[in-house]
Design a protein around this motif. Structure first.
Motif, short mmCIF file in Angstrom:
data_model
loop_
_atom_site.label_atom_id
_atom_site.label_comp_id
_atom_site.label_asym_id
_atom_site.label_seq_id
_atom_site.Cartn_x
_atom_site.Cartn_y
_atom_site.Cartn_z
N LYS A 54 0.85 -1.18 0.00
CA LYS A 54 0.00 0.00 0.00
C LYS A 54 0.89 1.23 0.00
O LYS A 54 1.69 1.42 0.92
N PRO A 274 -1.91 -0.04 7.07
CA PRO A 274 -1.38 -1.04 6.14
C PRO A 274 -2.49 -1.90 5.54
O PRO A 274 -3.61 -1.92 6.07
N LEU A 275 -2.19 -2.61 4.46
CA LEU A 275 -3.19 -3.50 3.87
C LEU A 275 -3.50 -4.62 4.87
O LEU A 275 -4.66 -5.00 5.04
N ASN A 276 -2.47 -5.17 5.50
CA ASN A 276 -2.67 -6.24 6.48
C ASN A 276 -1.86 -5.97 7.74
O ASN A 276 -0.75 -5.46 7.67
N ALA A 277 -2.44 -6.36 8.88
CA ALA A 277 -1.73 -6.22 10.15
C ALA A 277 -2.12 -7.37 11.05
O ALA A 277 -3.13 -8.05 10.81
N TRP A 279 -1.96 -9.09 15.28
CA TRP A 279 -1.69 -8.98 16.72
C TRP A 279 -1.63 -10.37 17.33
O TRP A 279 -2.59 -11.13 17.20
N GLN B 47 -5.36 -18.99 21.00
CA GLN B 47 -4.95 -18.28 19.80
C GLN B 47 -4.68 -19.24 18.65
O GLN B 47 -4.00 -20.26 18.85
N ASP B 48 -5.17 -18.89 17.46
CA ASP B 48 -4.94 -19.68 16.26
C ASP B 48 -5.25 -21.16 16.52
O ASP B 48 -4.44 -22.04 16.21
N LYS B 54 -8.76 -15.97 17.70
CA LYS B 54 -8.28 -15.40 18.95
C LYS B 54 -9.45 -15.29 19.92
O LYS B 54 -10.44 -14.61 19.62
N VAL B 245 -10.77 -2.94 14.95
CA VAL B 245 -9.56 -2.31 15.49
C VAL B 245 -9.76 -0.80 15.59
O VAL B 245 -9.41 -0.18 16.60
N LEU B 273 -7.83 -7.16 20.25
CA LEU B 273 -7.54 -6.97 18.83
C LEU B 273 -7.46 -8.32 18.13
O LEU B 273 -6.99 -9.30 18.70
N PRO B 274 -7.92 -8.37 16.89
CA PRO B 274 -7.94 -9.66 16.17
C PRO B 274 -6.53 -10.13 15.80
O PRO B 274 -5.59 -9.34 15.83
N LEU B 275 -6.39 -11.41 15.46
CA LEU B 275 -5.09 -11.91 15.05
C LEU B 275 -4.67 -11.24 13.74
O LEU B 275 -3.52 -10.86 13.56
N ASN B 276 -5.63 -11.08 12.82
CA ASN B 276 -5.35 -10.44 11.54
C ASN B 276 -6.43 -9.42 11.19
O ASN B 276 -7.61 -9.65 11.48
N ALA B 277 -6.00 -8.34 10.57
CA ALA B 277 -6.97 -7.33 10.12
C ALA B 277 -6.46 -6.73 8.82
O ALA B 277 -5.28 -6.85 8.48
N ARG B 278 -7.36 -6.07 8.10
CA ARG B 278 -7.02 -5.58 6.76
C ARG B 278 -7.70 -4.23 6.49
O ARG B 278 -8.82 -3.99 6.95
N TRP B 279 -6.98 -3.39 5.77
CA TRP B 279 -7.55 -2.11 5.33
C TRP B 279 -7.35 -1.96 3.83
O TRP B 279 -6.20 -2.03 3.37
#
Lengths: 306, 306
Positions: A54, A274-277, A279, B47-48, B54, B245, B273-279
């Motif tokens: 991105k 970011p496109l992906n993050a 935690w 987790q996972d 999560k 998030v 907060l989730p394990l993975n997120a996207r924008w």
């Protein structure tokens, strides 16, 4: 000054987008937008492309009346503002960019250069410049950090040798994720409320900083373009991106100011995410790893330009 | 009350973890932690795992002196606090949970029930309860939303039929992502500053709400356990997680209070907060799709329990 600054930020946007597109081979999506309350901007975004996950480069010029919430973001910096009939005319313009590459060996860069004018009740005008450029690597590469800081130092030194040390420190303090006890990256320069010695002098300095963006970043991108990486390295990058999100949403003044300004363009403000993050609960890299080395520097900022 | 409430939150944590572990087949990681300034907690995280990306269920009991920053989070709710020698003794305890499943057809649930005591300069004690349970689906399933809300309504109605309508509305208003103009999910109940008619009455009500967590959520998880899903559906889930998030870091009082309280355990606060997120820049689902249907409800909350 408004016109000069507007020309400068548009030129910075054009030059940086050109340099990034050349490296990447992709084409920026260009969106012009208007703000109902006054002003507008141009957002350039390259998403999920060859090199960049991105890449966003945004210019905006907004004016109108400052909301109470947005004014508070300014007052918290020690400025007291006298309203006329509850109104506070303002004009804010700037260029802002965040680049998140795919390869974890290419660092994320952020820069932002902006100019602010407020007209108070007695007709007097407040004005100031702000800005900065900072680097957020996933893995520490000392040569990259040195190149980045030296390029910024050169840009500052042409104007006053006192500027770089002060703004380097300011950067380390500003990009501090307080709840984590770590910086966002290896720093760079950051300044705000700059209004001396003269408007022309400050503008010249800001222009030098903006001109330094391409030479301080593009060589680093080219150097690591073909670095191979593992899925573990990619995962560490995603965790660091999570921290990037934490800083931007919890602490960043620009983001807070944007979210608090009615009619602001949310997609342009949050293109910094970011496109992906990712935690992970209780993630701590084992001692002696490259991940732990990176954290060490984020916890204890170094002087790279010496 | 402190002891009764502490027993209740520990029991809620144990029951919910047991129910989740049974469905998932995995084992929770259990961490006990102490707070230097006073108190501590137990964080349970899966987790996972098989079903859950999560799952965090956290209990904490903290006490000591309220920081100026944390006190401001309370004052912003209209409470004015009289300090003694600049000090403000407090005690806060609660159970808090966020569950992010892997399958996009199983919704995310969040709940939190808490008790707060503050001792003012004149020796008088302020106390109140707060809490809520809300559901965040990736895709709208009307039957799930109805089951969820009806179970909460039943828990409320046993105490006072005025409670559910009021707290349902409070929930829709609270979980509002202002800069997006959308709610976080399909709501549920939310309340704060509850201190009447009596401490016992409020505690009984809060206990009923906490007891409703398993029956309002676990049947939904079991129902969708084996639903198949596409990578496009997974991607839409990741985008919704990005919004989650945004809400938690920008608006959520609990997160803000936690980040502002010295010595608080960051990993337990941010386990939400989730394990993975996207924008994605400028993402808007096409009209007539299931994704657009979900957004429509987030923009215009519905009455599900009628």
């Amino acid at each position: 000054m408004r016109t000069k600054m507007e020309m400068m930020i548009l030129q910075t946007q054009a030059e940086f987008c050109k340099a990034l597109a050349e490296v990447d081979g992709g084409t920026f999506q260009v969106d012009r937008w208007d703000r109902k309350e006054g002003g507008g901007g141009i957002s350039c975004v390259l998403q999920d492309s060859n090199i960049f996950e991105k890449a966003g480069v945004n210019v905006s010029v907004v004016f109108g009346q400052l909301s109470e919430e947005a004014a508070q973001q300014i007052r918290s910096r020690g400025k007291s503002l006298k309203r006329k009939d509850g109104k506070l005319p303002f004009c804010a313009m700037g260029v802002s960019s965040v680049i998140h590459p795919k390869n974890p060996h290419i660092p994320t860069i952020h820069f932002n250069y902006r100019y602010f004018e407020i007209e108070e009740a007695d007709g007097s005008k407040l004005w100031w410049f702000g800005g900065g450029t900072d680097l957020t690597p996933t893995y520490l590469n000392k040569e990259d950090a040195v190149h980045f800081h030296k390029t910024l130092k050169d840009a500052c030194d042409k104007h006053d040798r006192k500027l770089y040390p002060e703004f380097k420190k300011w950067c380390d303090n500003y990009f501090f994720i307080k709840h984590r006890g770590e910086r966002r990256g290896v720093g760079g320069i950051f300044f705000d409320d700059l209004d001396s010695p003269t408007k022309e002098d400050v503008f010249d300095f800001v222009r030098s900083c903006a001109k330094a963006v391409v030479p301080c970043y593009i060589p680093i991108v080219k150097k690591h373009l073909n670095d191979s990486f593992t899925s573990e390295e990619k995962q560490w990058q995603q965790l660091r991106r999570g921290r990037y999100v934490e800083f931007n949403l919890v602490y960043d003044r620009g983001t807070k100011f944007g979210l608090a300004t009615p009619g602001s363009r949310i997609e342009s403000i949050l293109m910094s995410l970011p496109l992906n993050a990712r935690w992970e609960y209780m993630h701590e890299p084992p001692k002696g790893t490259k991940e732990a080395e990176m954290l060490q520097v984020l916890r204890n900022p170094k002087d790279w330009a010496q």
